[in-house]
Structures are given as structure tokens and as C-alpha cells.
Design a protein around this motif. Sequence first.
Motif, PDB file in Angstrom:
ATOM      1  N   GLU A  11       1.297 -12.578  23.836  1.00 43.25           N
ATOM      2  CA  GLU A  11       0.153 -11.736  23.479  1.00 43.25           C
ATOM      3  C   GLU A  11       0.255 -10.351  24.116  1.00 43.25           C
ATOM      4  OE1 GLU A  11      -2.245 -12.179  21.319  1.00 43.25           O
ATOM      5  OE2 GLU A  11      -1.457 -14.129  20.757  1.00 43.25           O
ATOM      6  N   ALA A  12       0.723 -10.306  25.351  1.00 42.84           N
ATOM      7  CA  ALA A  12       0.887  -9.010  26.021  1.00 42.84           C
ATOM      8  C   ALA A  12       1.902  -8.149  25.289  1.00 42.84           C
ATOM      9  CB  ALA A  12       1.320  -9.221  27.466  1.00 42.84           C
ATOM     10  N   LEU A  13       2.967  -8.758  24.807  1.00 44.22           N
ATOM     11  CA  LEU A  13       4.001  -8.013  24.083  1.00 44.22           C
ATOM     12  C   LEU A  13       3.524  -7.564  22.701  1.00 44.22           C
ATOM     13  CD1 LEU A  13       7.078 -10.212  25.026  1.00 44.22           C
ATOM     14  CD2 LEU A  13       6.786  -7.805  25.619  1.00 44.22           C
ATOM     15  N   LYS A  14       2.647  -8.345  22.084  1.00 46.01           N
ATOM     16  CA  LYS A  14       2.137  -7.989  20.755  1.00 46.01           C
ATOM     17  C   LYS A  14       1.176  -6.815  20.822  1.00 46.01           C
ATOM     18  CE  LYS A  14       2.425 -12.516  18.483  1.00 46.01           C
ATOM     19  NZ  LYS A  14       1.626 -13.638  17.923  1.00 46.01           N
ATOM     20  N   ASP A  15       0.371  -6.763  21.866  1.00 47.43           N
ATOM     21  CA  ASP A  15      -0.656  -5.732  21.973  1.00 47.43           C
ATOM     22  C   ASP A  15      -0.155  -4.538  22.771  1.00 47.43           C
ATOM     23  OD1 ASP A  15      -2.918  -6.906  20.550  1.00 47.43           O
ATOM     24  OD2 ASP A  15      -2.836  -8.451  22.084  1.00 47.43           O
ATOM     25  N   GLU A  16      -0.980  -3.499  22.783  1.00 54.08           N
ATOM     26  CA  GLU A  16      -0.597  -2.259  23.465  1.00 54.08           C
ATOM     27  C   GLU A  16      -0.914  -2.348  24.955  1.00 54.08           C
ATOM     28  OE1 GLU A  16       1.148   0.130  21.977  1.00 54.08           O
ATOM     29  OE2 GLU A  16       1.125  -1.211  20.251  1.00 54.08           O
ATOM     30  N   ARG A  38      11.121  -8.791  21.290  1.00 49.56           N
ATOM     31  CA  ARG A  38       9.951  -7.907  21.319  1.00 49.56           C
ATOM     32  C   ARG A  38      10.010  -6.955  22.508  1.00 49.56           C
ATOM     33  NH1 ARG A  38       5.583  -8.943  18.100  1.00 49.56           N
ATOM     34  NH2 ARG A  38       5.519 -10.956  17.028  1.00 49.56           N
ATOM     35  N   ALA A  39      10.403  -7.485  23.658  1.00 48.62           N
ATOM     36  CA  ALA A  39      10.472  -6.654  24.858  1.00 48.62           C
ATOM     37  C   ALA A  39      11.478  -5.520  24.677  1.00 48.62           C
ATOM     38  CB  ALA A  39      10.846  -7.512  26.060  1.00 48.62           C
ATOM     39  N   LYS A  40      12.648  -5.841  24.162  1.00 43.05           N
ATOM     40  CA  LYS A  40      13.676  -4.817  23.974  1.00 43.05           C
ATOM     41  C   LYS A  40      13.256  -3.789  22.931  1.00 43.05           C
ATOM     42  CE  LYS A  40      17.604  -7.523  25.610  1.00 43.05           C
ATOM     43  NZ  LYS A  40      18.926  -8.138  25.299  1.00 43.05           N
ATOM     44  N   ALA A  41      12.542  -4.245  21.908  1.00 47.34           N
ATOM     45  CA  ALA A  41      12.062  -3.318  20.877  1.00 47.34           C
ATOM     46  C   ALA A  41      11.059  -2.310  21.446  1.00 47.34           C
ATOM     47  CB  ALA A  41      11.437  -4.095  19.722  1.00 47.34           C
ATOM     48  N   LYS A  42      10.355  -2.712  22.522  1.00 44.54           N
ATOM     49  CA  LYS A  42       9.382  -1.830  23.171  1.00 44.54           C
ATOM     50  C   LYS A  42       9.960  -1.158  24.416  1.00 44.54           C
ATOM     51  CE  LYS A  42       5.067  -3.156  23.269  1.00 44.54           C
ATOM     52  NZ  LYS A  42       3.818  -3.881  23.490  1.00 44.54           N
ATOM     53  N   ASP A  43      11.268  -1.276  24.584  1.00 38.70           N
ATOM     54  CA  ASP A  43      11.950  -0.684  25.752  1.00 38.70           C
ATOM     55  C   ASP A  43      11.398  -1.215  27.069  1.00 38.70           C
ATOM     56  OD1 ASP A  43      13.733   0.923  24.265  1.00 38.70           O
ATOM     57  OD2 ASP A  43      12.174   2.443  23.991  1.00 38.70           O
ATOM     58  N   VAL A  44      11.035  -2.494  27.060  1.00 38.70           N
ATOM     59  CA  VAL A  44      10.574  -3.150  28.275  1.00 38.70           C
ATOM     60  C   VAL A  44      11.768  -3.808  28.959  1.00 38.70           C
ATOM     61  CG1 VAL A  44       9.132  -5.003  29.215  1.00 38.70           C
ATOM     62  CG2 VAL A  44       8.244  -3.536  27.394  1.00 38.70           C
ATOM     63  N   LEU A  45      11.893  -3.599  30.233  1.00 37.18           N
ATOM     64  CA  LEU A  45      12.986  -4.163  31.005  1.00 37.18           C
ATOM     65  C   LEU A  45      12.899  -5.687  31.016  1.00 37.18           C
ATOM     66  CD1 LEU A  45      15.384  -3.682  33.015  1.00 37.18           C
ATOM     67  CD2 LEU A  45      13.665  -3.688  34.840  1.00 37.18           C
ATOM     68  N   ILE A 141      -8.055 -12.170  26.301  1.00 42.46           N
ATOM     69  CA  ILE A 141      -8.469 -11.052  27.146  1.00 42.46           C
ATOM     70  C   ILE A 141      -7.946  -9.729  26.621  1.00 42.46           C
ATOM     71  CG2 ILE A 141      -6.474 -11.245  28.689  1.00 42.46           C
ATOM     72  CD1 ILE A 141     -10.077 -10.403  29.745  1.00 42.46           C
ATOM     73  N   TYR A 142      -6.866  -9.755  25.824  1.00 44.01           N
ATOM     74  CA  TYR A 142      -6.302  -8.523  25.289  1.00 44.01           C
ATOM     75  C   TYR A 142      -7.106  -7.977  24.113  1.00 44.01           C
ATOM     76  CZ  TYR A 142      -2.318 -10.076  28.045  1.00 44.01           C
ATOM     77  OH  TYR A 142      -1.515 -10.500  29.073  1.00 44.01           O
ATOM     78  N   LYS A 143      -8.038  -8.804  23.608  1.00 49.34           N
ATOM     79  CA  LYS A 143      -8.844  -8.379  22.455  1.00 49.34           C
ATOM     80  C   LYS A 143     -10.344  -8.371  22.744  1.00 49.34           C
ATOM     81  CE  LYS A 143      -5.553 -10.217  19.024  1.00 49.34           C
ATOM     82  NZ  LYS A 143      -4.592 -10.848  19.909  1.00 49.34           N
ATOM     83  N   GLN A 144     -10.791  -9.148  23.732  1.00 49.10           N
ATOM     84  CA  GLN A 144     -12.216  -9.288  24.029  1.00 49.10           C
ATOM     85  C   GLN A 144     -12.648  -8.325  25.133  1.00 49.10           C
ATOM     86  OE1 GLN A 144     -14.831 -11.292  22.748  1.00 49.10           O
ATOM     87  NE2 GLN A 144     -15.930  -9.867  24.082  1.00 49.10           N
TER      88      GLN A 144
END
Length: 242
Positions: A11-16, A38-45, A141-144
Motif C-alpha cells: 500500500e505504501a508503494l501504491k500511494d504517494e 514497484r520500488a525500482k519504478a519509483k526510484d526507491v532504494l 491509513i494511507y487513505k483515511q
Amino acid sequence: MFVYGRNSVEEALKDEIPIKRVVIEKGKSNRFLSQIQRAKAKDVLVEYASEYELVKLAGTQKHQGIIAEISLPPTVYEKEEDFTDWEKLQYVLMLDGLTDTGNVGAIIRSALLLGVDVVVLPEDHSARITSQVIRASAGAIYKQPVLYVRNIVRTTEKLKSLGFTVYGLDMFGEGTLGEVTLQKPLCIVVGSEDKGMRRMMRKSCDQMIRIPTTGKLDSLNASVAVAICLWEVYKTQTGGRS
């Protein structure tokens, strides 16, 4: 802070959500191919660590082999003055002193699924948003929206000035859930797991309502009681349709 477990990290990776890094247990990368992608697509280590190191970072053995280091979700307002949507609110859930992180996380999940605009907690004597809360919410928690306020009694008075009716959920309430008509704008208040609602908070409620049960035990678990109450409101508003 760290979140842990497949669902919470996903969920953390899906959201901003600002993510500093994802850490995966060595030898288990095949289990988390989509999360790695998903992490690599967002340049997350993406890093790899031993099971011992994951336990040390997450603070628990229930990490499922994956954790993420994140900033606090933007849906969480730790400063009351940062929340500006008071006039848009129709449905508020207020938690008076709940400290069990599992209960709070489960309640946040129910709030999102059953249409609550914002969950309000007092700054003091209340659970903070921790990795345990995030995990128990299963990503909700990422949406509420969640708002911490300095004085929840004063907050109920503010809601009343906006036309809200404030209902307290209590096992000794004079009204019965299902018989009392709960119409928006409304605020549902729930007390702490052990002591219930504080005296001043009870006085601030327009009506106390209870959930009818067999009475074979003292009371329902807080998160279960909240889910039942929120479902009753949802059913009233939608007829039970999704």
C-alpha cells in the motif's frame, strides 16, 4: 518510521507516500517481485538484510520478510491547525483515549470502508500512528484522514456549531443501536478499552447509545463495537448497498 508486512509495504508503494528504502530478507526476494518492481519504478532504494537485522529495524518478528522506511502518511494531521476541511465534514469518528495500536488500526480500516470523513483522536492519552497501527489498518491509513486535536470536548462543541449531533457509544447507553436514527452530520464517540469514555466527554454527547447483546460478557472489543456501529450508519445511509 518503518512499516512491515507485505500488505502495508504494498500500500505504501501504491500511494504517494515518501519512502526512503525497502528492505527485504536475504533469500526471499522471489516472494516480493512485484514490490521490488514497484520500488525500482519509483526510484526507491531496495536493500537486503538478515532476518535478525529486519527484526531489529521493524521491532517485531512479524515483518514477513519485508519492511519499508517511510515518512508519516500525509493523511495523518498531527497538528490541529493543519486541518482545514471542517466545513466539508458530515461524518466524524472520535476515539476518546484508545491506546491499543491494534484496535486503533482496525478501527481506521473500518472507518475507511464504511465512509467516515475523519477519525479524531486527542493528542494526549491516545495511541500514535506507529508501524503497528499501519499494519493493523492493512494500508487504510494511507487513505483515511486521521486528526489529532488538543481537546476533544472542545472539538465536539465545534462540530455541534456546524450542525452535528454527537452520539456516544456505551454499553449502558439509553438508546439502542438500530432503533436510534443516526442521520448526518453526526459524530460517533468511543471511549477507551478499559475505562470507557471520560466524564466530560460523556456530558458533551447529545445521546448515549448501546449495542444490544446477550450480555453473557461485559462488553464487545472496541474495534468490533465500532465496526458494528459504523455499519449501522452505513446501512441507514445506503440501504446496505456497496
